[in-house]
Design a protein around this motif. Sequence first.
Motif, PDB file in Angstrom:
ATOM      1  N   ALA A 100     -37.558 134.269   5.392  1.00 63.85           N
ATOM      2  CA  ALA A 100     -36.985 132.915   5.476  1.00 63.85           C
ATOM      3  C   ALA A 100     -36.860 132.466   6.931  1.00 63.85           C
ATOM      4  O   ALA A 100     -37.129 131.307   7.269  1.00 63.85           O
ATOM      5  N   ALA A 101     -36.444 133.384   7.817  1.00 65.80           N
ATOM      6  CA  ALA A 101     -36.302 133.047   9.245  1.00 65.80           C
ATOM      7  C   ALA A 101     -37.657 132.708   9.853  1.00 65.80           C
ATOM      8  O   ALA A 101     -37.788 131.763  10.648  1.00 65.80           O
ATOM      9  N   LEU A 102     -38.671 133.469   9.490  1.00 66.55           N
ATOM     10  CA  LEU A 102     -40.023 133.190   9.988  1.00 66.55           C
ATOM     11  C   LEU A 102     -40.542 131.872   9.453  1.00 66.55           C
ATOM     12  O   LEU A 102     -41.175 131.082  10.171  1.00 66.55           O
ATOM     13  N   GLU A 103     -40.295 131.632   8.164  1.00 65.96           N
ATOM     14  CA  GLU A 103     -40.738 130.378   7.536  1.00 65.96           C
ATOM     15  C   GLU A 103     -40.069 129.172   8.194  1.00 65.96           C
ATOM     16  O   GLU A 103     -40.688 128.116   8.358  1.00 65.96           O
ATOM     17  N   LYS A 104     -38.820 129.314   8.587  1.00 72.47           N
ATOM     18  CA  LYS A 104     -38.071 128.198   9.178  1.00 72.47           C
ATOM     19  C   LYS A 104     -38.587 127.839  10.560  1.00 72.47           C
ATOM     20  O   LYS A 104     -38.511 126.678  10.986  1.00 72.47           O
ATOM     21  N   LEU A 105     -39.158 128.817  11.268  1.00 73.81           N
ATOM     22  CA  LEU A 105     -39.552 128.580  12.653  1.00 73.81           C
ATOM     23  C   LEU A 105     -40.951 127.994  12.780  1.00 73.81           C
ATOM     24  O   LEU A 105     -41.176 127.087  13.586  1.00 73.81           O
ATOM     25  N   VAL A 106     -41.940 128.513  12.013  1.00 79.14           N
ATOM     26  CA  VAL A 106     -43.325 128.036  12.140  1.00 79.14           C
ATOM     27  C   VAL A 106     -43.846 127.594  10.781  1.00 79.14           C
ATOM     28  O   VAL A 106     -43.411 128.106   9.740  1.00 79.14           O
ATOM     29  N   ASP A 107     -44.789 126.640  10.815  1.00 78.60           N
ATOM     30  CA  ASP A 107     -45.402 126.179   9.562  1.00 78.60           C
ATOM     31  C   ASP A 107     -46.657 126.998   9.276  1.00 78.60           C
ATOM     32  O   ASP A 107     -47.004 127.929  10.010  1.00 78.60           O
ATOM     33  N   ASP A 108     -47.368 126.630   8.198  1.00 74.93           N
ATOM     34  CA  ASP A 108     -48.538 127.405   7.768  1.00 74.93           C
ATOM     35  C   ASP A 108     -49.749 127.193   8.663  1.00 74.93           C
ATOM     36  O   ASP A 108     -50.786 127.848   8.464  1.00 74.93           O
ATOM     37  N   ASN A 109     -49.661 126.280   9.609  1.00 69.51           N
ATOM     38  CA  ASN A 109     -50.754 126.067  10.557  1.00 69.51           C
ATOM     39  C   ASN A 109     -50.482 126.734  11.905  1.00 69.51           C
ATOM     40  O   ASN A 109     -51.279 126.588  12.842  1.00 69.51           O
ATOM     41  N   GLY A 110     -49.365 127.430  12.015  1.00 68.85           N
ATOM     42  CA  GLY A 110     -49.044 128.123  13.249  1.00 68.85           C
ATOM     43  C   GLY A 110     -48.325 127.262  14.268  1.00 68.85           C
ATOM     44  O   GLY A 110     -48.213 127.658  15.433  1.00 68.85           O
ATOM     45  N   ASN A 111     -47.820 126.093  13.860  1.00 67.98           N
ATOM     46  CA  ASN A 111     -47.085 125.207  14.768  1.00 67.98           C
ATOM     47  C   ASN A 111     -45.579 125.356  14.557  1.00 67.98           C
ATOM     48  O   ASN A 111     -45.120 125.613  13.438  1.00 67.98           O
ATOM     49  N   VAL A 112     -44.825 125.164  15.642  1.00 66.76           N
ATOM     50  CA  VAL A 112     -43.357 125.226  15.547  1.00 66.76           C
ATOM     51  C   VAL A 112     -42.864 124.024  14.751  1.00 66.76           C
ATOM     52  O   VAL A 112     -43.282 122.884  14.999  1.00 66.76           O
TER      53      VAL A 112
END
Length: 803
Positions: free
Chosen positions: A135-147
Amino acid sequence: MIYPSNFEQKIGFQQIREMLSDACLSPLGRRFVERVHFLDRFDLVQRLLQQADEFAHILRSGEDFPSSYYFDVSEHLNRASLEGAFLEVRGVFEIKMSLRAIRQALGFFVESEENAYPALKALTKDVEVDRQLVAALEKLVDDNGNVKEDASPELQRVKRDLIGQQTALRKTINSILRHAKNEGWTPGDAEPTVRGGRLVIPVIAEFKRRIKGLIHDESATGQTVYLEPESVFELNNDIKDLENAYHRELIRLLTAVTNQVRHHLPSLKRAYQFLALLDFIRAKAVLANRIGALMPTLHKRPLLKWKDARHPILHLTLQAQGKKAVPLSLELDQEQRILLISGPNAGGKSVAMKTVGLLQYMLQCGLLIPVAENSEAGLFEDVFLDMGDEQSIENDLSTYSSHLQNMKQFQLFAGKKSLVLIDEFGTGTEPALGGAIAEAVLGQLHQQQVFGVITTHYTNLKNFAEKNTGIVNGAMRYNPAQLQPLYQLEIGKPGSSFALEIARKIGLPKNIIDKAGTLVGKEKIRYDKLLEQLEQEKTDLEALNATVAKQERKLKKAVEEYTALKQHLEESKQDIIRTAKGQAKLLLKDANQQIESTIEQIKRSQADKEQTKVARQELDTFREKLTPEPKPVFKKANGSVKTGPLQIGERVALIGQDSVGELLAIKGKTAEVSFGGLKTIVKLEKLERPDPTMVKEKAKKEKEFQVAQNQTKGLDVTQRMADFVHTIDVRGKYAEDALTTIMNFMDDAIMLGMPEVKIIHGRGNGILKQVIRDYVRTLREVASVSDEAVERGGDGASVIVLK
């Protein structure tokens, strides 16, 4: 023990290893490929084969198993293990996506049937992925690798302010640039650019004093300078401050998520070990499906019982050329331990020996092998190989000396669980001595009870095999008439080298061939002639058997067709009789009723003449109805009746049928007729010339059908279904325009009977998504509306299932 040290290269396994490596999705699996080696533990080999077999089944079944984002994150995990360090955005993205792949793989096995894929399910033991970390990783970056802009309130505020300042800066500097262009101070195609992290404009060097500001750079020729106007100093400074603030907040977020990763390092390492194994096993399954490999029944003891085995590299090479490799079947067990293969050069002896060595080595490396169902295989502790020219200048060894060195190793180390592979046994020295030494070595190997596949041309070795149990002769089949190899292995008899026959075919002078025959001796010639005769007789017998089998298949088919036709005629006959009887009963009933009615009428009128006449006329009218009408006589245009036998090209009809066709050919008492483009064979006596009015009526109907077909030509539903695209993208459109597009799209989908469609509307502020979903839910044909899978767009796309 594997001998020699370059066994893999000589036997062709190095190419198999390269194909395995190419089939991996990431370096995770390739590291396992590098570690593949020969194993002799039954439980371990069986487990590895079972894993590959189960994964091959998953791939063949087309089940949705994750095959993306197999990232090697070792570098990122090592960085995260250092106190005070933080991951880069790319590292966070790769860990996030690879953990998603791991979770999907775990979910696949959890949702599969209880007894499905037991070997692969065993790998999931102790593999866990913490939900809070994901969840923490998902919150920081999107599926395209952008913040993500909303990763934190502070980051969102700074980003909003930064965009506002950048917009104001762009407007101001564009205004200055337009004025400079109008004054001729800048080139006509000049655009704002960045120098030293600040937005500047290009100015012609001679006009650089016309605009107040700071020069940051100049062109290579010195004709253009890059100037930051004074009026944008503050805006650029504000932007720089906001960028620094954004960077500080991002580092804070990255540090926090890195601390979470550091806390879960032990479980993450287990999870990535699982992902690496999946990549490796998947590569083995991909290769297996490519070469048609499977898992044979495995035994602990040495055993080869292969059906239709194929050399995988040869199989792929010939397949690329549109050809097929000739499979070989063989059996080695305690009663038949050594196979001695003989036959002509280029007949496939060495390929057969290599196939045995390569497949057995692949099997004991945990790879599936290309054999047919019901094949069996065992395990060997050692594999020894003697093949090719091993002449060595460094070791002062000749070719034959190297062969003898190999024989020495075989004598010293080979045993009851060893597989010995020897190519061209005994060659490299004087034939008589070479054959004698080879026979002595073969006898010793036989005493050591080794298993082996040996190729040779020597007659004394063939004779030795015939006299000793445990050794069996095998021959590579050859066509003596055409002098062409068949590449088929036949076990139970030796093969001829066909040396004199091949020499005769290529045109060697007859006197040389005769002299060679004299030198070799009558016994050898007679022996080879006998083998050649047996081979020819076998070839002729196989051809005869193939012809007989073909005739039997034809006869069987004819009998089946005759039986079916007879049954059909019997059934039709019974139906016709039943129908005729029923009609006759009704006819008789009607006739009796009419007669009784006539008699009753005559009685009532007391035989009055007029009444009797009327009654008889009614009876005659009823009789005429029951009497079939005579067939009309058709006349030609000039009034004469067309008689005589039917002619090819005439229009004809089946007696009692309305269908009109064209007579194509007459063969005795049968005729070939085309009805509407469908050719059929009927008896000539069943045909007649049709009524001309019938022909005209049929032509009229055909014309009407053609007109109707032309009118509906534009409405080709099949073509529309083929052209229909199941996904539509309306991102960036106004809600009204998007809704119109969606209405047309859904009308087409419903009309064409599509089961499912997808609408990509993006996330944004959610207005477009809500408008589209509100409309779609009003359609009665819609069964459900849901978000797309996360890895394919999530709530940025809607999946609509139609009833």
